[in-house]
Scaffold this motif. Structure first.
Motif, short mmCIF file in Angstrom:
data_model
loop_
_atom_site.label_atom_id
_atom_site.label_comp_id
_atom_site.label_asym_id
_atom_site.label_seq_id
_atom_site.Cartn_x
_atom_site.Cartn_y
_atom_site.Cartn_z
N MET A 141 21.14 33.79 7.20
CA MET A 141 20.18 33.07 8.05
C MET A 141 18.91 32.82 7.25
O MET A 141 18.60 33.55 6.31
N GLU B 211 16.02 34.92 2.17
CA GLU B 211 16.77 34.75 3.42
C GLU B 211 17.15 36.10 3.98
O GLU B 211 16.87 37.13 3.37
N GLY C 200 20.73 37.92 5.39
CA GLY C 200 22.16 37.75 5.61
C GLY C 200 22.52 36.31 5.32
O GLY C 200 22.31 35.82 4.22
C1 LIG Z 1 24.52 28.60 7.02
C2 LIG Z 1 23.44 29.40 6.43
C3 LIG Z 1 22.13 29.43 6.93
C4 LIG Z 1 21.76 28.76 8.21
O1 LIG Z 1 21.94 27.38 8.21
P1 LIG Z 1 22.08 26.57 9.57
O2 LIG Z 1 22.25 25.17 9.14
O3 LIG Z 1 20.82 26.78 10.32
O4 LIG Z 1 23.25 27.12 10.29
C5 LIG Z 1 21.17 30.13 6.24
N1 LIG Z 1 21.48 30.82 5.13
C6 LIG Z 1 22.72 30.84 4.62
C7 LIG Z 1 22.99 31.60 3.37
C8 LIG Z 1 23.73 30.15 5.25
O5 LIG Z 1 24.96 30.18 4.77
#
Ligand SMILES: *Cc1c(COP(=O)(O)O)cnc(C)c1O
Length: 352
Positions: free
Chosen positions: A232, A228, A230
């Motif tokens: 996202m 991933e 950060g």
């Molecule tokens: C919240 C989050 C996401 C993104 O999730 P969404 O449901 O698209 O908001 C991705 N990675 C991490 C570590 C998260 O905490």
């Protein structure tokens, strides 16, 4: 279960000027408590402090999880929730992973709708703005000792927000992290559990010191497969095909990620959930086959990546600009959210 509504007698001043992200909170909040084996005392009340003992278990053992989801108010005055039921189901999954008792999703969704309607005039309407919803749950037993708490609080607060990043859709620069890891399979990385974020801060700070906005996380064992960015999920466009890391147990299953995969399929753009080897990505960048990289998440929706650094080398992506697929995904998603495009998958719940 009954829902009590206690309205504020002192409405606060609405923010003026740029909203930023997560700085302002509306007049009311939703709270319910778990005690003696059941959820109860559900109420909408004025936004206020909690009173917790220093022994409260969440301070010591971090038994807590959260969600992030958004409501939009469009020009016609409609108020629209985007996939919030998916967020609440995911919060129950997170809760279960850390032994917090699950809650009734329909009840909380209904309370959220009432809360938003009560604070309706806090919802911003400028392009790119929204009402960010932050549901969270935490253990609140006043006793030390590592065990699942006997008491819990679930709450939802609302924050009018602008763009997640100060410079809007400007591409971010990533540092590929080879020392620290975010999560390992079997751990809690698959869930929105608070400890994950504390564990990620150090890498983020070190990356910032050397000029990078965020960290690109690799797998915990080989430090080679991308997980991933950060907080996202991440997508790469290689040779005309969109690749995103498969959910193998240490990656947060993003709702924006899932939406983007569906939209790519709808548009006939090839997309694959697979293992993404960072060495392959670096090579593709070198020989011009890597045309786009972008992150996905509720807060930023789509976040284009302009460059990434792997060891001593920085790779520029698409001349440091947002690419066409990222732009298409951003436009399509945000237009579905506000109702400027049809919603063929039933992602939007209109509450007004
Ligand atoms: C919240 C989050 C996401 C993104 O999730 P969404 O449901 O698209 O908001 C991705 N990675 C991490 C570590 C998260 O905490």
């Amino acid at each position: 279960m009954e829902l009590k509504i206690i309205k504020t007698t002192e409405p606060r001043k609405r923010p003026t000027g740029p909203l930023g992200f997560g700085k302002y909170f509306t007049d009311h909040m939703f709270v319910m408590e778990y005690e003696n084996g059941e959820w109860g005392n559900a109420r909408i009340q004025p936004y206020q402090n909690f009173s917790l003992q220093p022994a409260c278990s969440v301070f010591h053992y971090g038994q807590a999880c959260f969600e992030g989801t958004k409501a939009y108010k469009n020009k016609q005055g409609e108020i629209r929730l985007f996939r919030t039921v998916d967020n609440l189901n995911r919060m129950n999954d997170s809760a279960d992973r850390i032994c917090i008792p699950k809650f009734d999703v329909d009840f909380v969704l209904d309370a959220i709708k009432k809360l938003i309607l009560l604070d309706e005039d806090w919802i911003p309407t400028e392009p790119g703005t929204s009402l960010y919803l932050r549901p969270a749950m935490m253990g609140c037993e006043d006793a030390l000792g590592v065990h699942a708490a006997k008491k819990y609080i679930l709450f939802v607060i609302l924050s009018p927000v602008g763009a997640y990043y100060a410079n809007g859709l400007a591409p971010v620069k990533l540092y590929v992290e080879e020392k620290y890891v975010r999560a390992a399979r079997g751990g809690t990385g698959h869930h929105k559990v608070v400890g994950n974020y504390a564990a990620s801060l150090k890498a983020g700070e070190e990356a910032k010191k050397i000029g990078y906005d965020q960290v690109m996380w690799l797998d915990a064992i080989k430090h080679r497969y991308v997980e991933e960015v950060g907080a996202m999920n991440i997508f790469f466009v290689v040779d005309g095909k969109v690749l995103t890391p498969a959910l193998l147990g240490s990656i947060l299953p993003g709702i924006t990620r899932r939406s983007v995969i569906q939209l790519l399929k709808d548009k006939g753009i090839p997309v694959e959930e697979t293992e993404v080897d960072i060495e392959m990505i670096a090579q593709a960048a070198e020989n011009g086959k890597l045309t786009e990289v972008f992150g996905t998440g509720t807060a930023a929706v789509i976040s284009p990546v302009g460059a990434f650094r792997l060891r001593d080398k920085e790779y520029v992506v698409n001349g440091g600009e947002m690419g066409p697929i990222a732009k298409l995904m951003y436009d399509t998603l945000t237009k579905i959210q506000v109702g400027e495009l049809p919603d063929p998958h039933g992602w939007v719940t209109r509450i007004k």
